[in-house]
Motif scaffolding. Structure first.
Motif, short mmCIF file in Angstrom:
data_model
loop_
_atom_site.label_atom_id
_atom_site.label_comp_id
_atom_site.label_asym_id
_atom_site.label_seq_id
_atom_site.Cartn_x
_atom_site.Cartn_y
_atom_site.Cartn_z
N ARG A 97 52.70 44.48 36.33
CA ARG A 97 51.52 43.63 36.54
C ARG A 97 51.45 43.15 37.99
O ARG A 97 50.41 43.15 38.62
N ASP B 144 47.90 33.39 35.07
CA ASP B 144 48.82 34.41 35.56
C ASP B 144 48.86 34.32 37.08
O ASP B 144 49.89 34.46 37.70
N TRP B 145 47.69 34.13 37.65
CA TRP B 145 47.56 33.96 39.10
C TRP B 145 46.65 32.78 39.39
O TRP B 145 45.70 32.54 38.64
N PRO C 227 42.16 42.09 37.37
CA PRO C 227 42.23 43.20 36.41
C PRO C 227 42.09 42.71 34.97
O PRO C 227 42.39 41.54 34.68
N LYS D 102 45.25 36.30 25.75
CA LYS D 102 46.23 37.36 26.00
C LYS D 102 46.04 38.50 24.99
O LYS D 102 46.10 39.68 25.33
N MET E 22 40.19 40.43 43.17
CA MET E 22 40.16 41.42 42.10
C MET E 22 40.92 40.84 40.91
O MET E 22 42.05 40.40 41.06
N MET F 52 45.82 45.82 44.43
CA MET F 52 44.37 45.78 44.30
C MET F 52 43.77 44.48 44.86
O MET F 52 42.67 44.50 45.42
N ASP F 53 44.48 43.38 44.70
CA ASP F 53 43.92 42.10 45.14
C ASP F 53 44.44 41.71 46.53
O ASP F 53 43.67 41.52 47.45
N PHE G 298 48.41 44.08 40.70
CA PHE G 298 47.63 42.95 41.25
C PHE G 298 47.82 42.87 42.77
O PHE G 298 46.87 42.66 43.52
N THR H 131 41.66 44.45 48.34
CA THR H 131 40.47 43.59 48.29
C THR H 131 40.41 42.65 49.49
O THR H 131 39.33 42.38 50.03
N GLY I 208 42.86 41.78 31.30
CA GLY I 208 44.09 41.26 30.71
C GLY I 208 44.74 40.16 31.51
O GLY I 208 45.71 39.56 31.06
N GLU I 209 44.21 39.88 32.73
CA GLU I 209 44.82 38.84 33.55
C GLU I 209 43.95 37.58 33.54
O GLU I 209 42.73 37.66 33.46
N VAL J 104 43.06 34.39 35.77
CA VAL J 104 43.14 33.82 37.11
C VAL J 104 42.45 32.46 37.13
O VAL J 104 41.32 32.34 36.65
#
Lengths: 137, 372
Positions: free
Chosen positions: A107, B204-205, B27, B183, B25, A114-115, A111, A119, B29-30, B32
């Motif tokens: 994960r 998650d972020w 994705p 989740k 970004m 891509m981020d 991330f 990005t 399933g995440e 933020v």
């Protein structure tokens, strides 16, 4: 698997090639995890970090050359990613034996690419396009 | 790639720039969290992703499909998004099951009802299917709002301060349940909050939006808390003890010890921010900075202790400190108490604002002369 669809393209050949090279390593990591061969991550991650740092250096040199006004901010962003890469190396070292490390690595890495990398690079896509038109990039 | 992709989004209300070249970004399933103070543009960003505002500059994609740029605008109903607000926004005249089936138009009635009941089951609300919203508590209404948002199987879920209308006990329970349901759903989720603790729990972020409408830092909750890259980010998480010092031989001396300033030039004037849990109190400590305890405040799971450093050479503005202690604290009057710094909770920022935060590292036991 990571695929660099059009919205992830900078439309600048060398940067897109480097992003693709990073995506290829990410996909190898994902494959290794899915293929029950997560021990490979221990060698793949240093490869990813090396390629990422090389990409950062090339990109910063390009941004300085074309006079991108926020180059310092972007350099600072690159430096801030070192801690994340250190964490991912730790996960990769444990991936062979630890399910949580495998899940986290997969994960984090997707991330991160891509981020945090691609990005964020989009911030100067328009600037590079302008410079390319005048032959400065 | 599945998820939300925001590229170079800037937005202004009249002369006021609220978002400044934001890219991210998320994705599938995440989850933020967009965290920031009022006016930092986080709700505007959410509304732009939802299609509730027209985009002025940049591009927004959901599952690789452009939904907004400077020339086109897909309306909210065409974006495949789920929305959940602080006030639940349930239709008061519809039953709970009707509220959940509302977004399933186009499906045969039986199928929609079956699916809605499955969603209510996921949030533990099937027993209330025929009730109306006014018959439910705030927490129950929020569960229904979540079921309704997820029922159409959206590509993206947008949550705007979803728990702020709930009392403290209920908030903890509902956010835990929500996190678990999200989740399981695998949907990309963006949640706006101004509550750092909530962001730490849920995300998650975390993406920190500053007052200039740009993303100041992005990272895992752990990273944001322990490695803040900006003074603003460090201060978001509550009380801070502030000291001013100068880098010398790779360290900064503050009244409660020495903190490593890796990567900073000698002679640079810096501020050192220390979280209250980064001030360690010790009874009869030999080398720490002597102090008087001013007051203690029990907060339930921990104590906030106010102390005053007593050494003569401490600047007046650096004498009063906050200390967080995770156990009952009852100072013994007969014992000398001293303070020491824990480097994991100390952050150094240049005062000229031109450089990076240094990576703080503890300089072993502080020298007595440094601690006084």
């Amino acid at each position: 698997m990571v695929e660099l669809t059009p919205s992830f393209l900078m439309d600048y050949e060398s940067l897109d090639k480097e992003h693709q090279a990073l995506a290829d390593i990410v996909n190898l990591v994902v494959e290794a995890i899915d293929g029950d061969d997560a021990g490979k991550c221990k060698t793949l991650l240093p490869e990813f970090v090396k390629a990422a740092k090389r990409h950062f250096a090339n990109e910063e040199a390009l941004l300085v050359k074309i006079g991108y006004p926020n180059v310092k901010k972007h350099q600072k962003h690159h430096r801030s990613l070192n801690t994340k890469m250190d964490h991912m190396i730790e996960f990769a070292n444990m991936a062979g034996e630890n399910q949580l490390a495998r899940d986290s690595l997969r994960r984090e890495l997707v991330f991160f690419l891509m981020d945090d990398i691609i990005t964020t690079d989009m911030d100067f896509k328009a600037f590079i396009e302008e410079k390319a038109k005048t032959g400065e990039a | 790639m599945k998820g939300l992709h925001v590229i170079g989004v800037s937005h202004a209300y009249g002369d006021t720039q609220v978002l400044n070249s934001v890219s991210m970004m998320i994705p599938a399933g995440e989850l933020v969290c967009l965290l920031g103070p009022s006016g930092s543009g986080k709700t505007t960003l959410l509304r732009l992703a939802a299609g509730l505002e027209r985009l002025q500059h940049g591009q927004i994609l959901i599952n690789d499909q452009v939904v907004a740029d400077a020339h086109m605008h897909v309306p909210p109903e065409g974006r495949g998004i789920g929305l959940m607000f602080q006030d639940y926004a349930l239709f008061p005249h519809l039953s709970i099951i009707e509220n959940v089936t509302f977004g399933l138009f186009g499906q045969p009635k039986d199928k929609a009802r079956r699916h809605a009941m499955e969603m209510l089951d996921q949030v533990g609300m099937t027993a209330h299917a025929e009730n109306h919203p006014h018959m439910l508590s705030g927490g129950q209404q929020q569960r229904v709002a979540l079921a309704r948002a997820l029922a159409p199987e959206p590509n993206l879920l947008l949550l705007d301060e979803p728990f702020s209308g709930l009392d403290t006990n209920m908030r903890g329970q509902i956010r835990e349940e929500t996190q678990s349901v999200l989740k399981a759903s695998g949907v990309a989720t963006v949640m706006v909050t101004h509550d750092p603790e909530e962001a730490m729990f849920m995300a998650d972020w975390i993406k920190i939006l500053g007052n200039n409408g740009s993303i100041l830092q992005s990272g895992r909750p752990h990273e944001i808390y322990y490695h803040p890259q900006h003074e603003f980010v460090a201060k978001l998480f509550g009380l801070m003890n502030r000291f001013v010092g100068v880098v010398k031989d790779g360290y900064v001396e503050i009244p409660i010890g020495k903190v490593g300033a890796k990567g900073m030039d000698d002679g640079r004037r810096v501020e050192v921010l220390v979280r209250p849990e980064g001030v360690l109190l010790e009874s009869n400590g030999a080398n720490g900075a002597p102090l008087d305890v001013v007051s203690t405040h029990l907060l339930g799971h921990d104590n906030i202790v106010r102390v005053r450093l007593t050494a003569d050479n401490v600047a007046p503005e650096e004498r009063n400190l906050y200390v967080r202690i995770h156990h009952t604290f009852e100072p013994e009057l007969s014992k000398r108490i001293t303070a020491d710094v824990e480097a994991d909770y100390a952050f150094i920022f240049p005062l000229d604002g031109a450089g990076d935060v240094a990576e703080a590292s503890y300089a072993s036991t502080p020298q007595p002369e440094a601690a006084k």
